[in-house]
Design a protein around this motif. Structure first.
Motif, PDB file in Angstrom:
ATOM      1  N   GLY A  38       0.744  -1.509  -0.309  1.00  0.00           N
ATOM      2  CA  GLY A  38       0.109  -0.418   0.637  1.00  0.00           C
ATOM      3  C   GLY A  38       1.254   0.994   0.438  1.00  0.00           C
ATOM      4  N   HIS A  39       1.818   1.164   0.535  1.00  0.00           N
ATOM      5  CA  HIS A  39       3.200   2.174   1.058  1.00  0.00           C
ATOM      6  C   HIS A  39       3.836   2.673  -0.582  1.00  0.00           C
ATOM      7  CE1 HIS A  39       6.177   4.402   2.694  1.00  0.00           C
ATOM      8  NE2 HIS A  39       6.646   3.960   1.414  1.00  0.00           N
ATOM      9  N   GLU A  40       3.672   1.573  -1.436  1.00  0.00           N
ATOM     10  CA  GLU A  40       4.618   1.739  -2.458  1.00  0.00           C
ATOM     11  C   GLU A  40       3.699   1.698  -3.425  1.00  0.00           C
ATOM     12  OE1 GLU A  40       7.347   1.539  -2.780  1.00  0.00           O
ATOM     13  OE2 GLU A  40       7.958   0.262  -0.654  1.00  0.00           O
ATOM     14  N   MET A  41       2.571   1.917  -3.784  1.00  0.00           N
ATOM     15  CA  MET A  41       1.153   1.995  -4.604  1.00  0.00           C
ATOM     16  C   MET A  41       1.287   3.568  -4.686  1.00  0.00           C
ATOM     17  SD  MET A  41      -0.951  -1.372  -4.286  1.00  0.00           S
ATOM     18  CE  MET A  41      -0.313  -2.518  -4.719  1.00  0.00           C
ATOM     19  N   GLY A  42       1.045   3.790  -3.165  1.00  0.00           N
ATOM     20  CA  GLY A  42       1.538   5.470  -2.848  1.00  0.00           C
ATOM     21  C   GLY A  42       2.543   6.047  -3.757  1.00  0.00           C
ATOM     22  N   HIS A  43       3.923   5.725  -3.635  1.00  0.00           N
ATOM     23  CA  HIS A  43       4.449   6.864  -4.779  1.00  0.00           C
ATOM     24  C   HIS A  43       3.969   6.506  -5.714  1.00  0.00           C
ATOM     25  CE1 HIS A  43       7.282   6.556  -1.141  1.00  0.00           C
ATOM     26  NE2 HIS A  43       8.050   5.768  -0.827  1.00  0.00           N
ATOM     27  N   TYR A  44       3.339   5.446  -5.970  1.00  0.00           N
ATOM     28  CA  TYR A  44       3.174   5.832  -7.491  1.00  0.00           C
ATOM     29  C   TYR A  44       2.187   6.220  -7.704  1.00  0.00           C
ATOM     30  CZ  TYR A  44       1.718   2.795 -12.398  1.00  0.00           C
ATOM     31  OH  TYR A  44       1.995   2.588 -13.196  1.00  0.00           O
ATOM     32  N   MET A  51       7.805  12.476   2.092  1.00  0.00           N
ATOM     33  CA  MET A  51       7.266  11.987   0.752  1.00  0.00           C
ATOM     34  C   MET A  51       6.822  10.088   1.051  1.00  0.00           C
ATOM     35  SD  MET A  51       8.553  13.003  -2.954  1.00  0.00           S
ATOM     36  CE  MET A  51      10.095  12.716  -2.837  1.00  0.00           C
ATOM     37  N   GLU A  52       7.629   9.516   1.813  1.00  0.00           N
ATOM     38  CA  GLU A  52       7.277   8.772   2.755  1.00  0.00           C
ATOM     39  C   GLU A  52       6.376   8.675   3.544  1.00  0.00           C
ATOM     40  OE1 GLU A  52       9.067   5.868   1.746  1.00  0.00           O
ATOM     41  OE2 GLU A  52      10.556   6.651   0.084  1.00  0.00           O
ATOM     42  N   PHE A  53       6.319   9.677   4.643  1.00  0.00           N
ATOM     43  CA  PHE A  53       5.089   9.922   5.367  1.00  0.00           C
ATOM     44  C   PHE A  53       3.846   9.110   4.814  1.00  0.00           C
ATOM     45  CE2 PHE A  53       2.516  12.012   7.850  1.00  0.00           C
ATOM     46  CZ  PHE A  53       2.256  11.776   9.326  1.00  0.00           C
ATOM     47  N   ASP A  68      15.967  10.154   6.415  1.00  0.00           N
ATOM     48  CA  ASP A  68      15.173   9.997   5.455  1.00  0.00           C
ATOM     49  C   ASP A  68      14.151   9.464   4.979  1.00  0.00           C
ATOM     50  OD1 ASP A  68      16.291   7.631   5.141  1.00  0.00           O
ATOM     51  OD2 ASP A  68      17.117   7.250   3.650  1.00  0.00           O
ATOM     52  N   HIS A  69      13.544   9.024   6.088  1.00  0.00           N
ATOM     53  CA  HIS A  69      11.785   8.237   6.555  1.00  0.00           C
ATOM     54  C   HIS A  69      11.841   8.838   7.670  1.00  0.00           C
ATOM     55  CE1 HIS A  69      12.676   5.407   2.714  1.00  0.00           C
ATOM     56  NE2 HIS A  69      12.565   4.798   2.921  1.00  0.00           N
ATOM     57  N   PRO A  70      10.562   8.413   7.726  1.00  0.00           N
ATOM     58  CA  PRO A  70      10.017   8.748   9.702  1.00  0.00           C
ATOM     59  C   PRO A  70       9.938   7.913  10.120  1.00  0.00           C
ATOM     60  CG  PRO A  70       8.267   8.733   7.960  1.00  0.00           C
ATOM     61  CD  PRO A  70       8.953   8.078   6.665  1.00  0.00           C
TER      62      PRO A  70
END
Ligand SMILES: [Zn+2]
Length: 446
Positions: A288-294, A368-370, A411-413
């Motif tokens: 779900g997180h990776e799809m968010g990036h997409y 963006m990670e958040f 670079d990530h939360p």
């Protein structure tokens, strides 16, 4: 200290009791939402739930992970300083000028001279920084139990990396010096544009030509995992028919997944450690997180933001080069901005720039990670799975830093930030609670 720990224990205990009460009816659409909410929301303490997750990691392991990550702060400084020292050596002893002279003797064709200089430069740089590289990438990783590779395969990866740098670097440096020669003073404007195009190009070819040099990528076949992921992809408007799996266990036990590529090479990949070590809710929330990036177009937005950083960086570089060339250029036998022998000096200024703006680049990424985390929570609806994955990432990223520390170095939360977001989401979606995930032990408690 002891008291703090005891209170953590107490919260875990309370949470476990609470969790089992919460999910006694796992999927209960028949329960009216208001009744469900009334039963759960008022009692749900987000902070306590977060602390309960953080307490899943035994203190000794937590201390080790903190030490590993905090050591990384210092490595930023040592890497920067070692680069400066090596570059200074190249200039001070005129090795840079000699490498240029050799390139000029071998060919009269200027682009080829630049390429020949580049090859010498990158090889010398790799040799001189090798001791620090081996410590950082091999011995230190082993010391913290984060590397699976023996020296041979590790070295093989380094050499492949060097070969990639030789080729990609030449693709960047040759046209860059061509621009400098043609445009003179204004080189840095078009230079930045070239750099951004180059970044997009590397991103485009990476999944197809670079990543497979280090890991084997295969299409994920297991329908138990693949089907729910593709279903989630369809629900989110992602035209994916395949998800990729890669053998990250070749290098380490780290759990991770990524979206990489650009335009039509963009794809979602998850690593075999994630598949081996995680439950389906955990895999789903990660996807779900990776799809968010997409879906949120992070690849493109990131490029725009990094583009701004690069333009500023090149302006800074231009200023830095002008001011230092006037002073030392002759002594170092560097003829000017158009001479490739200037490269070590450019690297000093550029590294200084990126070293100083570390908090800015980290914040661009972390933000963006958040966003992707938020997207993943809404897409997968597995806050407890999310919290467990965040804990697993805590094996190599300090879980609970101070706010300034997080702003500068992350670079990530951090684990705490991510789990807090997950628990906040869960507080508003009580039906999503998953007792199995809450109770699942993630680490060996000895
Ligand atoms: Zn991400």
């Amino acid at each position: 200290m002891v008291r703090a720990r005891r209170s953590i224990l107490l919260t875990i205990l309370l949470c476990t009791v609470f969790a089992s009460a919460q999910t006694s009816s796992p999927v209960a659409p028949s329960v009216p939402p208001s009744a469900n909410q009334a039963a759960v929301t008022p009692a749900f303490d987000v902070r306590a739930a977060v602390d309960a997750y953080l307490a899943k990691m035994p203190p000794a392991q937590r201390a080790r992970s903190d030490a590993y990550f905090e050591g990384g702060y210092w490595l930023l400084l040592w890497d920067f300083l070692s680069t400066v020292v090596v570059m200074w050596l190249l200039l001070r002893f005129r090795w840079s000028a000699r490498m240029r002279n050799l390139a000029e003797r071998l060919t009269r064709f200027r682009p080829l001279q630049t390429a020949l200089y580049w090859i010498q430069f990158i090889v010398v740089l790799s040799v001189l920084t090798f001791p620090l590289g081996v410590y950082e990438g091999y011995f230190r990783e082993h010391k913290y139990g984060l590397l699976n590779q023996t020296f041979g395969p590790w070295m093989r990866d380094q050499l492949v990396g060097l070969a990639v740098s030789v080729v990609l670097g030449a693709i960047l440096v040759v046209p860059l010096f061509g621009l400098v020669r043609r445009l003179g003073k204004n080189w840095w404007v078009w230079g930045s544009v070239l750099m951004i195009v180059f970044a997009a190009f590397v991103s485009l070819i990476a999944p197809v030509y670079i990543a497979p040099l280090f890991n084997k990528y295969t299409k994920l076949e297991d329908p138990k995992v693949k089907d729910p992921i593709l279903s989630m992809a369809r629900a989110n408007g992602i035209p994916a028919t395949d998800v990729y799996e890669f053998d990250a266990s070749r290098q380490s036990n780290r759990v991770s997944a990524n979206v990489n590529g650009f335009a039509n090479t963009q794809r979602i990949s998850l690593n075999d450690n994630l598949l081996k070590r995680c439950t389906l809710p955990e895999i789903e929330t990660t996807m779900g997180h990776e799809m968010g990036h997409y879906v949120l177009n992070h690849e493109y937005k990131g490029l725009v933001m990094i583009g701004v950083v690069i333009v500023i960086g090149f302006a800074f570089l231009n200023w830095g080069l002008n001011s230092s060339l006037g002073r030392w250029g002759e002594k170092w036998e560097v003829r000017g901005m158009t001479d490739v022998a200037v490269l070590p000096l450019a690297v000093i200024w550029f590294s200084l720039f990126f070293f100083l703006i570390t908090p800015v680049t980290n914040t661009i990424s972390r933000t963006m990670e958040f966003e992707a985390d938020m997207y993943g929570l809404n897409a997968a609806q597995q806050p407890d799975g999310e919290a467990n994955v965040d804990m697993l990432l805590g094996e190599y990223r300090k879980l609970d830093p101070g706010p300034i520390e997080e702003f500068i170095f992350y670079d990530h939360p951090s684990g705490r930030t991510r789990i807090t977001a997950a628990m906040r989401w869960k507080a508003e979606h009580p039906q999503s609670a998953n007792a199995d995930e809450m109770a699942r032990p993630l680490f060996n408690t000895k």
